[in-house]
Design a protein around this motif. Structure first.
Motif, PDB file in Angstrom:
ATOM      1  N   ASP A   1     -18.777 -19.385  -5.089  1.00 47.39           N
ATOM      2  CA  ASP A   1     -18.955 -18.841  -6.434  1.00 47.39           C
ATOM      3  C   ASP A   1     -17.594 -18.772  -7.117  1.00 47.39           C
ATOM      4  O   ASP A   1     -16.740 -17.964  -6.712  1.00 47.39           O
ATOM      5  CB  ASP A   1     -19.582 -17.455  -6.346  1.00 47.39           C
ATOM      6  CG  ASP A   1     -19.758 -16.794  -7.706  1.00 47.39           C
ATOM      7  OD1 ASP A   1     -19.337 -17.382  -8.717  1.00 47.39           O
ATOM      8  OD2 ASP A   1     -20.309 -15.673  -7.745  1.00 47.39           O
TER       9      ASP A   1
ATOM     10  N   GLU B   1     -16.568 -17.422  -9.679  1.00 46.51           N
ATOM     11  CA  GLU B   1     -16.240 -16.133 -10.268  1.00 46.51           C
ATOM     12  C   GLU B   1     -15.758 -15.133  -9.214  1.00 46.51           C
ATOM     13  O   GLU B   1     -15.118 -14.133  -9.542  1.00 46.51           O
ATOM     14  CB  GLU B   1     -17.458 -15.554 -10.997  1.00 46.51           C
ATOM     15  CG  GLU B   1     -17.932 -16.385 -12.179  1.00 46.51           C
ATOM     16  CD  GLU B   1     -16.860 -16.545 -13.240  1.00 46.51           C
ATOM     17  OE1 GLU B   1     -16.181 -15.552 -13.553  1.00 46.51           O
ATOM     18  OE2 GLU B   1     -16.707 -17.672 -13.756  1.00 46.51           O
ATOM     19  N   LYS B   2     -16.065 -15.394  -7.943  1.00 44.18           N
ATOM     20  CA  LYS B   2     -15.742 -14.447  -6.881  1.00 44.18           C
ATOM     21  C   LYS B   2     -14.815 -15.018  -5.809  1.00 44.18           C
ATOM     22  O   LYS B   2     -14.197 -14.266  -5.062  1.00 44.18           O
ATOM     23  CB  LYS B   2     -17.029 -13.947  -6.205  1.00 44.18           C
ATOM     24  CG  LYS B   2     -17.991 -13.257  -7.151  1.00 44.18           C
ATOM     25  CD  LYS B   2     -17.400 -11.997  -7.756  1.00 44.18           C
ATOM     26  CE  LYS B   2     -17.285 -10.886  -6.746  1.00 44.18           C
ATOM     27  NZ  LYS B   2     -16.771  -9.620  -7.327  1.00 44.18           N
TER      28      LYS B   2
END
Length: 339
Positions: free
Chosen positions: A213, A215-216
């Motif tokens: 991911d 974003e993470k």
């Protein structure tokens, strides 16, 4: 004495005035260090002025004409690629978790520089000044002082330590440039970098893929560096990004014959937030393997320095207490590994 006080006042005014002049940057300045190797005082100060402006406005700059042997650097990059190509079990034999100094190998997602993320998508090998177990500083248990771990890999240690020596020499020159930029004597830092915390990292970033991911999990999450300043050989693959005051991420273009230099937290503390330890991150969107060689330059471990006199005033009092590099860096490094 009155003349000395007047000079001190003018220097403080010049630095403090810059605090009100910060603008949103959209690119990273490039500075030639050539004059720092010469004897022309005015030329040196001109470079120092460029450094000061870059540190106050951006917190990052790129350097050319730095004097580092590029063949030695190539040897270090080659050694890094050979190490990261080893089987995971071999690399794990020199895990950072075996070292109280956190030197050695860290695997994918093992370090997490951004607490809001789930780990950093890179593996690395960390080393520093290689002191023996009987060295007095090693025996004292001071963070930053002690032996490196070394993998069972022929012809790995010599090219890596050769590059470390090149970077120690370059950082000493940069310390002089930073001193002049702060209106300090050129040799101000010299007595305090005789046995510095001088950490070199060999880093490998696999490509960012849909498995992770974005974003993470990314190469390195948004963070500032803990040291005085960092000098990075980025390699040819672009991935480094710097956050400006508008929260935009500005890409740093690779400069194969140059280095990226950025202000670390300790330098921001010394300058009372006049120099900016700017947030940055690494996101490898290229589909290529990326290797880099960041060098984290600091002072002797136990030297304590607070806010410099010419970086504070009655209107801008000191925001930080004195602290040693060993205490500051050691604490944050352990936190980044959850230790």
């Amino acid at each position: 004495m009155d003349e000395q006080l007047d000079i001190k006042s003018r220097n403080a005014s010049r630095l403090l005035a810059g605090a009100e002049m910060t603008e949103t940057f959209t690119s990273i300045p490039v500075i030639s260090l050539a004059p720092l190797f010469g004897g022309d005082t005015d030329a040196k100060q001109a470079v120092a002025d460029e450094i000061r402006d870059a540190c106050m406005q951006v917190g990052f700059f790129q350097i050319t004409d730095h004097g580092v042997d590029m063949e030695v650097q190539a040897g270090a990059f080659a050694a890094a690629k050979r190490f990261f190509a080893l089987p995971e079990a071999e690399k794990r034999k020199v895990s950072v978790k075996n070292s109280p100094l956190l030197r050695g190998y860290g695997g994918l997602l093992e370090e997490n520089t951004d607490p809001d993320n789930d780990g950093d998508l890179h593996e690395h090998f960390d080393l520093a000044l290689d002191l023996g177990p009987e060295d007095p500083d090693t025996l004292a248990g001071t963070y930053g002082c002690g032996p490196n771990q070394w993998p069972d890999l022929p012809d790995f240690r010599p090219p890596v330590m050769a590059y470390h020596r090149e970077m120690v020499a370059l950082s000493a020159r940069l310390f002089r440039g930073f001193a002049l930029s702060l209106d300090l004597p050129e040799d101000f830092f010299d007595p305090h970098i005789t046995r510095p915390i001088a950490e070199l990292r060999l880093a490998h970033y696999p490509p960012q893929t849909p498995v992770y991911d974005p974003e993470k999990i990314m190469g390195i999450g948004a963070h500032s560096d803990y040291d005085v300043f960092t000098v990075v050989a980025t390699g040819p693959v672009p991935a480094l990004e710097v956050q400006n005051a508008a929260d935009d991420w500005i890409a740093v273009p690779p400069m194969p014959e140059g280095f990226v230099v950025n202000v670390g937290d300790l330098l921001q503390r010394w300058t009372n937030d006049l120099y900016r330890s700017t947030f940055h991150r690494v996101v490898n969107r290229t589909g290529l393997e990326r290797y880099s060689l960041p060098f984290f330059a600091s002072t002797n471990p136990l030297w304590e320095l607070g806010v410099l006199d010419n970086c504070k005033s009655p209107e801008r009092p000191a925001r930080y207490a004195p602290i040693s590099a060993a205490e500051y860096i050691g604490t944050l490094m352990r936190e980044s590994y959850g230790l």
